[in-house]
Design a protein around this motif. Structure first.
Motif, mmCIF file in Angstrom:
data_model
loop_
_atom_site.group_PDB
_atom_site.id
_atom_site.type_symbol
_atom_site.label_atom_id
_atom_site.label_comp_id
_atom_site.label_asym_id
_atom_site.label_seq_id
_atom_site.Cartn_x
_atom_site.Cartn_y
_atom_site.Cartn_z
ATOM 1 N N ALA A 118 -0.309 -0.458 -1.465
ATOM 2 C CA ALA A 118 0.183 0.460 -2.494
ATOM 3 C C ALA A 118 -0.981 0.999 -3.322
ATOM 4 O O ALA A 118 -1.011 2.187 -3.682
ATOM 5 N N ARG A 119 -1.956 0.148 -3.606
ATOM 6 C CA ARG A 119 -3.119 0.574 -4.385
ATOM 7 C C ARG A 119 -3.924 1.614 -3.603
ATOM 8 O O ARG A 119 -4.351 2.631 -4.159
ATOM 9 N N SER A 120 -4.105 1.393 -2.319
ATOM 10 C CA SER A 120 -4.919 2.317 -1.515
ATOM 11 C C SER A 120 -4.240 3.672 -1.341
ATOM 12 O O SER A 120 -4.909 4.686 -1.143
ATOM 13 N N LEU A 121 -2.892 3.699 -1.424
ATOM 14 C CA LEU A 121 -2.151 4.957 -1.252
ATOM 15 C C LEU A 121 -1.650 5.524 -2.586
ATOM 16 O O LEU A 121 -0.833 6.453 -2.593
ATOM 17 N N ALA A 122 -2.145 4.969 -3.693
ATOM 18 C CA ALA A 122 -1.757 5.420 -5.032
ATOM 19 C C ALA A 122 -0.244 5.348 -5.230
ATOM 20 O O ALA A 122 0.375 6.224 -5.823
ATOM 21 N N LEU A 123 0.363 4.247 -4.747
ATOM 22 C CA LEU A 123 1.812 4.056 -4.860
ATOM 23 C C LEU A 123 2.190 3.004 -5.900
ATOM 24 O O LEU A 123 3.369 2.740 -6.111
ATOM 25 N N GLU A 124 1.203 2.411 -6.552
ATOM 26 C CA GLU A 124 1.494 1.321 -7.499
ATOM 27 C C GLU A 124 2.517 1.706 -8.567
ATOM 28 O O GLU A 124 3.434 0.933 -8.843
ATOM 29 N N GLY A 137 6.350 14.242 -0.604
ATOM 30 C CA GLY A 137 5.024 13.683 -0.333
ATOM 31 C C GLY A 137 4.947 12.207 -0.637
ATOM 32 O O GLY A 137 4.315 11.436 0.089
ATOM 33 N N GLN A 138 5.604 11.778 -1.722
ATOM 34 C CA GLN A 138 5.618 10.363 -2.072
ATOM 35 C C GLN A 138 6.378 9.545 -1.036
ATOM 36 O O GLN A 138 5.953 8.450 -0.654
ATOM 37 N N ARG A 139 7.490 10.079 -0.547
ATOM 38 C CA ARG A 139 8.253 9.373 0.499
ATOM 39 C C ARG A 139 7.408 9.202 1.763
ATOM 40 O O ARG A 139 7.452 8.152 2.412
ATOM 41 N N GLN A 140 6.652 10.263 2.105
ATOM 42 C CA GLN A 140 5.839 10.167 3.315
ATOM 43 C C GLN A 140 4.736 9.131 3.154
ATOM 44 O O GLN A 140 4.407 8.401 4.090
ATOM 45 N N ARG A 141 4.184 9.020 1.940
ATOM 46 C CA ARG A 141 3.170 7.995 1.698
ATOM 47 C C ARG A 141 3.771 6.595 1.779
ATOM 48 O O ARG A 141 3.135 5.654 2.262
ATOM 49 N N VAL A 142 5.009 6.440 1.310
ATOM 50 C CA VAL A 142 5.697 5.147 1.433
ATOM 51 C C VAL A 142 5.910 4.806 2.904
ATOM 52 O O VAL A 142 5.693 3.663 3.332
ATOM 53 N N GLU A 175 -4.797 12.597 3.240
ATOM 54 C CA GLU A 175 -4.536 11.166 3.045
ATOM 55 C C GLU A 175 -4.411 10.433 4.382
ATOM 56 O O GLU A 175 -4.855 9.290 4.524
ATOM 57 N N ILE A 176 -3.802 11.103 5.363
ATOM 58 C CA ILE A 176 -3.664 10.483 6.690
ATOM 59 C C ILE A 176 -5.036 10.279 7.317
ATOM 60 O O ILE A 176 -5.343 9.222 7.875
ATOM 61 N N TYR A 180 -6.965 6.780 8.234
ATOM 62 C CA TYR A 180 -7.528 6.506 9.554
ATOM 63 C C TYR A 180 -8.998 6.089 9.454
ATOM 64 O O TYR A 180 -9.432 5.131 10.110
ATOM 65 N N GLU A 181 -9.773 6.818 8.643
ATOM 66 C CA GLU A 181 -11.196 6.500 8.502
ATOM 67 C C GLU A 181 -11.385 5.089 7.960
ATOM 68 O O GLU A 181 -12.354 4.400 8.317
ATOM 69 N N ARG A 182 -10.459 4.653 7.117
ATOM 70 C CA ARG A 182 -10.561 3.322 6.522
ATOM 71 C C ARG A 182 -10.164 2.230 7.517
ATOM 72 O O ARG A 182 -10.817 1.183 7.609
ATOM 73 N N LEU A 183 -9.098 2.468 8.277
ATOM 74 C CA LEU A 183 -8.561 1.427 9.159
ATOM 75 C C LEU A 183 -9.135 1.477 10.571
ATOM 76 O O LEU A 183 -9.219 0.459 11.251
ATOM 77 N N ARG A 184 -9.466 2.709 11.038
ATOM 78 C CA ARG A 184 -9.985 2.918 12.393
ATOM 79 C C ARG A 184 -9.079 2.303 13.461
ATOM 80 O O ARG A 184 -9.538 1.715 14.448
#
Length: 365
Positions: A118-124, A137-142, A175-176, A180-184
């Motif tokens: 949640a922190r990494s996707l600004a969902l906190e 957009g928020q739903r898609q991030r969830v 954001e996608i 990806y760059e973070r998780l690879r």
């Protein structure tokens, strides 16, 4: 993480053949985009990878393991849908942690993982809200967060941005890619939007009528399309086409077009004498301006401006020429500020002309 391999995959619904002998290898950690027009079979192919559709023929391998007959839950994949597919009765926190709860992970671990993602996707700030209280957009991030917490080997995205407006699509697309760059982690992403494909992909698979037309990097598809379809589908504004006939004489090849317009091809070409071709030129490679008589590698032609569209940095002119309608785009506001009906001179470097056989549609140079 894991590679994904499709080997001779076929899919038919009764007499309707949707996927035709598709073989694609997606290396471990690659972001691969399946792109094509509506009805090309891209979503069906993604559902086959996910195990939501059975194959009629061929096999699917994930991480070197044949998963063709395995259920979706046994494939170690996570899917992000176009419709978000969130549970309306659960909060954001509960939606994101649902798969971990099913896996009977310790409560403290679920809280830690959900809070991290949640922190990494600004969902906190949204963790205690319900889906109905969120924007698209928020739903898609969830939905993305719910997929990430599972830590799958492969992420599958089925047109996740199609329900968002243009500005939000651009934001979530970033954001996608950042995720990806973070998780690879290996990603397979379906879209009909070639701009999405070009901006997100390491490699793109172009599909038409259930068949693979070309696989390559965005640059390869843009600069060296294998056929007319790929050239037309990839690129915005779309590529221009006009007809010509090849003339080969004493080792020199020229293309003759309407109204006596003719230009020489640079270097060695595989065009045959008398071959009917279609010439493809991207709008940014057509210049508006005064003729440069010092250059022999440029074909010039007069044109009349039909419409002009101002996009801020660029202006797009649609021009009536002897070879048909041609679009040209550029940033010179003096040259591209011509009004409707104005006479202009267009110049095309022959090195920027793509040639396609008029009968087969295949690239010939």
């Amino acid at each position: 993480m894991a590679s994904v391999s499709l080997r001779g995959v076929d899919k038919a619904f009764g007499d309707q053949h949707i996927i035709r002998n598709v073989s694609v290898d997606i290396p471990d950690g690659e972001f691969c985009v399946l792109v094509g027009p509506s009805g090309s079979g891209k979503s069906t192919l993604l559902r086959i990878i996910a195990g939501l559709e059975d194959v009629t023929g061929g096999s699917v391998h994930i991480g070197g393991r044949d998963v063709t007959r395995l259920q979706p839950k046994d494939r170690d994949i996570a899917m992000v849908f176009q419709s978000y597919a969130l549970y309306p009765q659960l909060t954001v926190r509960e939606n994101m942690g649902f798969s971990l709860k099913l896996a009977k992970r310790p409560k403290a671990e679920i809280v830690r993982i959900v809070n991290e993602i949640a922190r990494s996707l600004a969902l906190e700030p949204l963790l205690d809200r319900y889906p109905r209280q969120l924007s698209g957009g928020q739903r898609q991030r969830v939905a993305m967060g719910r997929a990430i917490v599972r830590q799958p080997s492969v992420f599958l995205f089925d047109e996740p941005l199609s329900n968002l407006d243009a500005a939000l699509r651009h934001h979530v697309r970033g954001e996608i890619r950042e995720m990806y760059e973070r998780l690879r982690t290996t990603c397979v992403y379906v879209t009909h939007d070639q701009v999405e494909a070009m901006t997100l992909a390491d490699r793109i698979v172009v599909l038409r009528d259930g068949k693979v037309e070309q696989v390559g990097t965005p640059v390869e598809l843009y600069d060296r399309p294998v056929n007319r379809f790929v050239a037309q589908f990839i690129g915005a504004p779309a590529i221009n086409f006009f007809a010509g006939v090849a003339k080969v004489c004493a080792g020199r090849t020229t293309i003759r077009c309407a109204d006596g317009i003719e230009f020489a091809l640079p270097g060695h070409q595989t065009v045959e004498d008398g071959q009917s071709v279609e010439c493809g030129v991207r709008p940014e490679h057509i210049c508006v301006g005064a003729p440069d008589h010092s250059r022999t590698d440029v074909v010039s032609m007069g044109a009349r401006v039909k419409t002009g569209e101002f996009y801020g940095a660029d202006t797009l002119l649609s021009c009536d020429t002897p070879v048909g309608m041609l679009a040209t785009t550029g940033r010179d506001r003096t040259a591209y500020g011509a009004r409707q009906g104005a006479q202009v001179l267009l110049q095309i470097p022959s090195a920027n002309v793509h040639l396609f056989d008029r009968r087969t549609g295949l690239r010939v140079n």
